[in-house]
Design a protein around this motif. Structure first.
Motif, PDB file in Angstrom:
ATOM      1  N   UNK A 121       0.868  -1.183   0.000  1.00  0.00           N
ATOM      2  CA  UNK A 121       0.000   0.000   0.000  1.00  0.00           C
ATOM      3  C   UNK A 121       0.901   1.228   0.000  1.00  0.00           C
ATOM      4  N   UNK A 122       0.704   2.086  -1.002  1.00  0.00           N
ATOM      5  CA  UNK A 122       1.707   3.110  -1.293  1.00  0.00           C
ATOM      6  C   UNK A 122       1.036   4.411  -1.719  1.00  0.00           C
ATOM      7  N   UNK A 123       1.813   5.488  -1.658  1.00  0.00           N
ATOM      8  CA  UNK A 123       1.358   6.777  -2.182  1.00  0.00           C
ATOM      9  C   UNK A 123       2.140   7.187  -3.419  1.00  0.00           C
ATOM     10  N   UNK A 124       2.988   6.326  -3.925  1.00  0.00           N
ATOM     11  CA  UNK A 124       3.657   6.667  -5.185  1.00  0.00           C
ATOM     12  C   UNK A 124       5.088   6.235  -5.291  1.00  0.00           C
ATOM     13  N   UNK A 125       5.968   6.831  -4.457  1.00  0.00           N
ATOM     14  CA  UNK A 125       7.396   6.539  -4.506  1.00  0.00           C
ATOM     15  C   UNK A 125       7.989   6.683  -5.902  1.00  0.00           C
ATOM     16  N   UNK A 126       7.529   7.689  -6.628  1.00  0.00           N
ATOM     17  CA  UNK A 126       8.147   8.009  -7.901  1.00  0.00           C
ATOM     18  C   UNK A 126       7.561   7.342  -9.112  1.00  0.00           C
TER      19      UNK A 126
ATOM     20  N   UNK B 152       7.804   3.402 -23.056  1.00  0.00           N
ATOM     21  CA  UNK B 152       6.704   3.703 -22.160  1.00  0.00           C
ATOM     22  C   UNK B 152       5.793   4.769 -22.721  1.00  0.00           C
ATOM     23  N   UNK B 153       4.666   4.977 -22.068  1.00  0.00           N
ATOM     24  CA  UNK B 153       3.673   5.974 -22.464  1.00  0.00           C
ATOM     25  C   UNK B 153       3.258   6.728 -21.215  1.00  0.00           C
ATOM     26  N   UNK B 154       3.393   8.052 -21.222  1.00  0.00           N
ATOM     27  CA  UNK B 154       3.112   8.822 -20.022  1.00  0.00           C
ATOM     28  C   UNK B 154       2.761  10.259 -20.372  1.00  0.00           C
ATOM     29  N   UNK B 155       2.349  10.978 -19.354  1.00  0.00           N
ATOM     30  CA  UNK B 155       2.117  12.415 -19.496  1.00  0.00           C
ATOM     31  C   UNK B 155       3.354  13.171 -19.034  1.00  0.00           C
ATOM     32  N   UNK B 156       3.283  14.485 -19.107  1.00  0.00           N
ATOM     33  CA  UNK B 156       4.428  15.297 -18.699  1.00  0.00           C
ATOM     34  C   UNK B 156       4.569  15.457 -17.200  1.00  0.00           C
ATOM     35  N   UNK B 157       3.649  14.894 -16.406  1.00  0.00           N
ATOM     36  CA  UNK B 157       3.775  14.973 -14.952  1.00  0.00           C
ATOM     37  C   UNK B 157       5.077  14.288 -14.541  1.00  0.00           C
ATOM     38  N   UNK B 158       5.959  14.975 -13.830  1.00  0.00           N
ATOM     39  CA  UNK B 158       7.268  14.390 -13.501  1.00  0.00           C
ATOM     40  C   UNK B 158       7.131  13.138 -12.637  1.00  0.00           C
ATOM     41  N   UNK B 159       7.859  12.082 -13.011  1.00  0.00           N
ATOM     42  CA  UNK B 159       7.922  10.843 -12.246  1.00  0.00           C
ATOM     43  C   UNK B 159       9.393  10.485 -12.061  1.00  0.00           C
ATOM     44  N   UNK B 160       9.808  10.322 -10.809  1.00  0.00           N
ATOM     45  CA  UNK B 160      11.216  10.026 -10.545  1.00  0.00           C
ATOM     46  C   UNK B 160      11.635   8.706 -11.159  1.00  0.00           C
ATOM     47  N   UNK B 161      10.730   7.729 -11.157  1.00  0.00           N
ATOM     48  CA  UNK B 161      11.078   6.401 -11.669  1.00  0.00           C
ATOM     49  C   UNK B 161      11.071   6.361 -13.187  1.00  0.00           C
ATOM     50  N   UNK B 162      10.263   7.209 -13.813  1.00  0.00           N
ATOM     51  CA  UNK B 162      10.145   7.222 -15.277  1.00  0.00           C
ATOM     52  C   UNK B 162      10.335   8.656 -15.774  1.00  0.00           C
ATOM     53  N   UNK B 163      11.586   9.116 -15.910  1.00  0.00           N
ATOM     54  CA  UNK B 163      11.842  10.503 -16.308  1.00  0.00           C
ATOM     55  C   UNK B 163      11.439  10.769 -17.749  1.00  0.00           C
ATOM     56  N   UNK B 164      11.119  12.017 -18.036  1.00  0.00           N
ATOM     57  CA  UNK B 164      10.747  12.429 -19.383  1.00  0.00           C
ATOM     58  C   UNK B 164      10.521  13.928 -19.410  1.00  0.00           C
TER      59      UNK B 164
END
Length: 1208
Positions: free
Chosen positions: A667-672, A985-997
């Motif tokens: 159970x998590x809140x994100x961690x990147x 991968x496929x993502x939005x521009x919202x920054x993610x530490x685990x999946x940079x872009x």
């Protein structure tokens, strides 16, 4: 005797495969030779301890004297005499389920191990693996390794057995063998060779029965505390004495039958002549075996054979020919049958002590007790019980007795276990008394004598051992549940028993100066008498079965440095595994509290194991207290058990994590890896296959048992499958008394975005059931997530996406000739070699045979979807289809609305045998259905297949064109694991530490816009390239590909490039490439496309050197068929972000200032010299435009442009 002959033969064969037939003998006269492989770094670089069966250390594990097989075989050599042999290998995702799914060291398919391989054999064969020669092992030496057994050999009648043997002198002795009944997965072996004063070698062997497809892997062999102490004078403590070579040893370890010093000085015959030793080599000495059943028997390993549980050597000489006393199975004599051994009578004393070595192996309930008998009354001094492994364990007992006494040693062997003792050593303070008439010994049995496999109740009577410690009172007084581990320790250990083999042990003591967390009596770490330098262990009796909600609560205390710890493990005797359930590490402060540890549903038998390690000499301490078991009976169901709808914001609702695997949902809140689906700020469940310590094959999220239901229900949920190499997520129905049923499944990356999934839960009739989400570790880079589960009445309706992996998703076949759902591996008619979803032979699709015998010319096979309800003015239906070569017939696609059917697509031939993508835009005002109709053409054979239907809101984009806002428009990464392929991968521009872009997409220019991306840091041994492929496209004479790309790769790491390739039946060619560089924003690319045959487009990120940290992204891909690249008025140019624009202004101002300063300085210099200043004119940077392009053959090379406002 036949059963004993085979293992004996193996030991004889082991001697034959050793170098020269023997590894014993005198030490070499060369000092250099004596330094090699002696578990001590004699040279400054420790090069003398490499290729010894271990390396000087493991870079991954951080442990010394370890072989993890990551960089070689560490000197281990296959010496098999048949085709059955050992090789160094790795796991393969392409062959998931046929061997280890990962190694043990790193836990992925990139790690290495040793594994047995062989062709099918009609005769029994043995694979041998031999270590290099090692030199001298200390008495504290411990060998640990991990093994994994898999394949059809697990189900054969003849049990497969892995053995570890020790060859020293002229003898080969078995140190360890695998227990029966072990399941798949990694298991740990622990072996104690004892003091070896000479050169020796180790041998692993596995014998395979005929036609057995077993495979065994071996990994992470570690040697701990095996080196002798090196000479050097030490200052000894008050209770220590000096060894001959200068090191210090506790005084009570002198003359104890073990060479602890390493030079024999602690066992010097002159020094120890006042001690009384009985090694049983010449008889029983002055000890007496009491008559009865059972009795202690004197024998050797050589005579007893090699049945599991029997000692494989004595303690005195580490030999199969040495004698010891043992007690065998008591099945014939009844439960609690005790063998007794008594000493002579000794005078009252305050300095009498007994040292002995005991062996408890083969059963979790065998026991050994040492008592003294005074005035016909027995006083228990030490009791040891449980499974301690195939090794001799040291014990010491002090007798502080005020009257004449005898020592009584009692052994009880249970099941297939044995109890053995050797080397009984009495100190000089044990003074024999002249024999006088002696009162009889206490009775062997209590008031109630129970049969085998029974236990006695305190109130009288017996109950089955299966009913003891099963979390329900069976005895009238409940005594069968009183000594099962739930206790305050005020009246004793409460069923906990110490199974330590080292210098720490668990014992009950009372509070002195511990903190207020623990008061009164508790179970604490104490000094032990064993040989090993290891953590202390204590276990409960055999427990179970337990229910789903079962948990253990306890208070704990620990004061230790960082090396200390407390842990709770669960020993599962069904699978032969010990699973870590809780642990805490020391941090040089006093820590404690009250904790709850989930145990979950477990079959009987299992045990709770308590482990602890602290430095008692450095004020360390650890203890537990107030142990209780909560909601453990199988019939107990928590009140939230039926709450399957859950957003996980405050709890797990009616779901729980399978406790039997170390790969678990968190159970998590994100961690990147991204936010939750409910609010964007809350909780969700996630699982990461690369999480530290994860080695299990699957992580399950389960419901409690649900009552039978006569109606269908719909379970909807939101899921995320992200990462360049992520595995499979499935939803299963576990129906009582039936095989599990897969209701829904997805495999491979779906991007770092939430998707909605739905599955209809069928009626279960009169049977209870459970529902489970299962994540497989058949991919190791990425994560899976779940959120917002909702259960509603009735079926789910038409599924907008269908891969046919589970069922036909409600698509109905009609007509005389039917469509079939099948995979190539299990299919009954000819079809594609692999499905489109998984690209494997096990993946499913819909297919219809079109040969004249299956579908005569002119006849049709029809497949009709369920009704789709419009949620927009237009919807896009996409699907993948394949027509066989030859005369496959024709595929027609129809849309039916309001009873009106219209044909929207037709195809009767295609190039090759690849999957092709079809798409149809449906203008909507009513519910609609899709109809797929195949008409036979009278060919000899053929087929038409269908896979991966998908319905999206909005009109369909043109083939190979995509802005990536709704999905990937048919662009995908190859999923064939044999290619070591890594996915975009496929993502939005919202920054993610685990999946940079990039923080903005190109389409919208905001963080909410989407694009495809790839993190180049994962390139390496697992794959040096990542591909993004389009659907198959028709031949092109003058077409154009436009796209926008983004690169953020530091220049000093830019060893890779982004390529665009065209692939067709005639081959593959690169038409564009850009070297890795750091960009200020999105840049455009335009490529003319020509191909005389059908082709597809490939974007590839590749590198020849790693690691290569950075990100590559793509957006707004537009493929225009015909018209060329010059027909569009809009040509992509470099786009500058606002950050780049501001930077350009600042840099321009700086250049102006610098230019003015240079002009002033130049004028001053001219005036001073009164001549022209000479110098080199600086070259201006290349003008910034679309791209810096040079052409080389058919390859376009794009050099990175420098940031604007800078000079070359």
């Amino acid at each position: 005797m036949a059963g004993q002959a085979a293992p004996c033969l193996l030991l004889l064969l082991a001697r034959a495969v050793l170098t020269g037939g023997s590894v014993g003998g005198s030490r070499s006269s060369s000092n250099a030779a004596e330094w090699l492989c002696n578990f001590f770094c004699d040279l400054s670089d420790c090069s003398d301890e490499n290729q010894c069966g271990y390396l000087q250390s493991s870079a991954v594990l951080g442990t010394p004297f370890t072989c993890d097989f990551e960089s070689g075989n560490c000197g281990w050599q296959d010496v098999s005499t048949s085709a059955y042999r050992w090789v160094r290998g790795r796991a393969s995702l392409a062959s998931w389920g046929t061997g280890p799914h990962s190694d043990h060291t790193v836990g992925t398919d990139l790690g290495w191990f040793m594994v047995t391989v062989s062709p099918p054999a009609k005769t029994k064969a043995t694979a041998w693996l031999r270590s290099p020669a090692m030199r001298e092992a200390a008495a504290t030496c411990e060998i640990r390794a991990w093994y994994h057994l898999s394949g059809s050999g697990l189900n054969v009648t003849e049990q497969l057995v892995l053995r570890l043997a020790l060859a020293h002198g002229d003898e080969v002795v078995e140190l360890w063998r695998s227990p029966e009944g072990g399941g798949e997965g990694w298991h740990q072996l622990i072996a104690h060779p004892g003091r070896i004063p000479e050169q020796f070698q180790l041998l692993f062997s596995l014998t395979q029965p005929p036609a057995c497809g077993a495979e065994l892997a071996l990994d992470d062999i570690t040697f701990s505390n095996c080196g002798l102490q090196k000479p050097g004078q030490e200052v000894c403590g008050a209770e220590e004495s000096s060894c001959g070579q200068g090191s210090c040893l506790a005084q009570h370890r002198f003359c104890d039958g073990t060479d602890d010093c390493g030079d024999g000085s602690d066992e010097d015959a002159t020094q120890c002549k006042s001690f009384t030793l009985c090694s049983f080599e010449q008889g029983l000495c002055s000890w007496k075996v009491e008559a009865g059943q059972p009795e202690w028997e004197r024998n050797t390993s050589l005579n007893l054979g090699t049945a599991y549980g029997i000692p494989t050597r004595d303690h005195s000489s580490n030999s199969r020919t040495g004698f010891f006393l043992y007690v065998g199975s008591t099945l014939a004599t009844g439960a609690g049958s005790v063998a007794q051994l008594t000493s002579p009578t000794y005078q009252a004393t305050k300095s009498c002590s007994l040292v002995l070595y005991y062996h408890l192996h083969g059963s979790a309930t065998s026991s050994l007790s040492i008592s003294y008998v005074l005035n016909s009354s027995k006083h228990l001094a030490v009791e040891r019980r449980g499974e301690l492994g195939s090794s001799w364990v040291r014990e010491r007992v002090n007798f502080n007795v005020t009257g004449s006494f005898k020592v009584l040693i009692e052994g009880t062997a249970s099941g297939a276990g044995t109890v053995a003792i050797d080397d009984l050593i009495l100190s000089p303070g044990c003074v024999p008394e002249k024999e006088t008439p002696w009162s009889p010994l206490p009775s062997r049995a209590g008031a109630w004598s129970c049969a085998a496999e029974e236990v006695a109740c305190d109130s009288g009577g017996c109950v089955s051992t299966e009913l003891a410690c099963d979390f329900a009172d069976t005895c009238t007084d409940g005594s069968d549940e009183k000594r099962c581990g739930a206790t305050t320790f005020e009246e004793g250990a409460g069923g906990w028993h110490d199974v330590s083999v080292g210098r720490l042990r668990w014992g009950v003591q009372r509070a002195t100066q511990l903190d207020t967390v623990l008061t009164g009596a508790f179970l604490a770490l104490q000094a032990g008498e064993g040989q090993m330098v290891a953590a202390a262990k204590a276990r409960t009796p055999l427990l179970g079965p337990s229910g789903l909600a079962c948990a253990m609560e306890m208070s704990y205390h620990i004061q230790s440095g960082p090396q200390g710890f407390l842990a709770i493990g669960i020993v599962d005797h069904t699978t032969g595994t010990t699973q870590l359930a809780w642990h805490t590490e020391g941090d040089s402060t006093i820590a404690g509290g009250h904790i709850r540890i989930s145990l979950g549903e477990r079959t009987r038998p299992f045990q709770i194991e308590l482990l602890g390690l602290v430095d008692l000499q450095d004020t360390g301490s650890a203890a537990i207290d107030n142990v209780t078991f909560v909601q453990c009976h199988p019939s107990v169901v928590p009140p939230e058990a039926t709450e399957l709808s859950c957003n996980f914001e405050s709890s797990m609702c009616g779901w729980y994590r399978d406790p039997s695997s170390d790969f678990r949902w968190v159970r998590s809140t994100g961690q990147g890896q991204g936010s939750d689906h409910t609010t964007g700020l809350g909780y969700f469940l996630a699982v990461d296959p690369s999480a530290q310590g994860s080695r299990g094959q699957r992580a399950q999220l389960l419901t409690y048992r649900q009552e039978p239901t006569t109606t269908t229900r719909c379970l909807s949920f939101w899921y995320r499958l992200a990462g360049p190499q992520i595995g499979t997520l499935s939803l299963k129905l576990l129906l009582e008394g039936a095989e599990e049923t897969v209701l829904w499944t997805r495999r491979g990356t779906q991007g770092s975005v939430w998707h909605r999934g739905r599955a209809t839960l069928p009626a279960t009739g009169q049977r209870q059931h459970r529902v489970a989400f299962e994540a497989l570790r058949d991919g190791f880079l990425g994560d899976m997530a779940l959120d917002d589960l909702a259960l509603t009445a009735g079926p789910c309706g038409a599924e907008p996406s269908c891969s046919f992996e589970v069922d036909a998703c409600g698509l109905a076949a009609s007509g005389q000739h039917s469509w079939l759902r099948q995979s190539n591996r299990t299919g009954t008619i000819a079809g594609p070699m692999a499905d489109h979803t998984t690209s494997t032979a096990t993946g499913h699709y819909m297919v219809v045979g079109t040969g004249r015998s299956s579908l005569p010319a002119g006849q049709a096979a029809v497949l009709t979807s369920q009704l789709y309800q419009p949620s927009a003015s237009a919807q896009c239906l996409t699907f993948w289809y394949q027509l066989s070569a030859g005369t496959p017939g024709s595929l027609g696609v129809f849309v039916e609305q309001n009873g009106v059917r219209r044909k929207v697509m037709g195809v009767s031939a295609m190039e090759g045998d690849a999957w092709h993508r079809g798409h149809i835009t449906v203008q909507l005002d009513e519910d609609w259905q899709a109809i797929f109709e195949v008409v036979g053409a009278g060919g000899d054979h053929g087929y038409v297949a269908l896979d991966d239907l998908h319905v999206l809101d909005g009109a369909c984009p043109e083939p190979a064109s995509c802005d990536f806002e709704q999905d990937m428009c048919g662009w995908s990464s190859p999923s064939d694991p044999q290619l070591n392929s890594l996915a975009w991968g496929w993502k939005s521009g919202v920054p993610l530490a685990k999946y940079p872009g990039p923080e903005q997409d190109h389409t919208r220019g905001t963080k909410d816009g989407h694009y495809v991306h790839f993190d180049t840091s994962v390139l390496g041994l697992g794959g040096t390239a990542a591909r993004l492929e389009s659907q198959h496209l028709p031949a092109a004479a003058d077409s154009c590909l436009r796209f926008w790309y983004y690169m953020d790769i530091p220049e000093h790491l830019s060893s890779g490039e982004l390529r665009v390739m065209l692939h067709s039946a005639s081959g593959q060619r690169t038409v564009w490439s850009a070297a890795g560089h750091r960009s200020w924003g999105w840049q455009g690319g335009v490529i003319p496309v020509q191909s005389p045959t059908e082709f597809w487009i490939i974007f590839e990120v590749t590198t020849q050197r790693w690691p290569m940290e950075g990100t590559v992204a793509l957006d707004d891909i537009v493929y225009s068929a015909g018209g060329g690249c010059h027909s569009s008025p809009e040509v992509p140019v470099e786009e500058k972000s606002s950050r780049g624009f501001i930077a350009e202004i600042v840099l321009s101002l700086l250049l102006v200032i610098i230019g003015l300063a240079l002009m002033v300085a130049g004028a001053w210099y001219w005036l001073q010299r009164r001549g022209l200043a000479s110098g080199t004119r600086a070259e201006g940077g290349a003008p910034l435009g679309f791209d810096n392009i040079t052409f080389r053959d058919d390859k376009v090379i794009i050099s990175p442009a420098p940031p604007e406002g800078t000079e070359d």
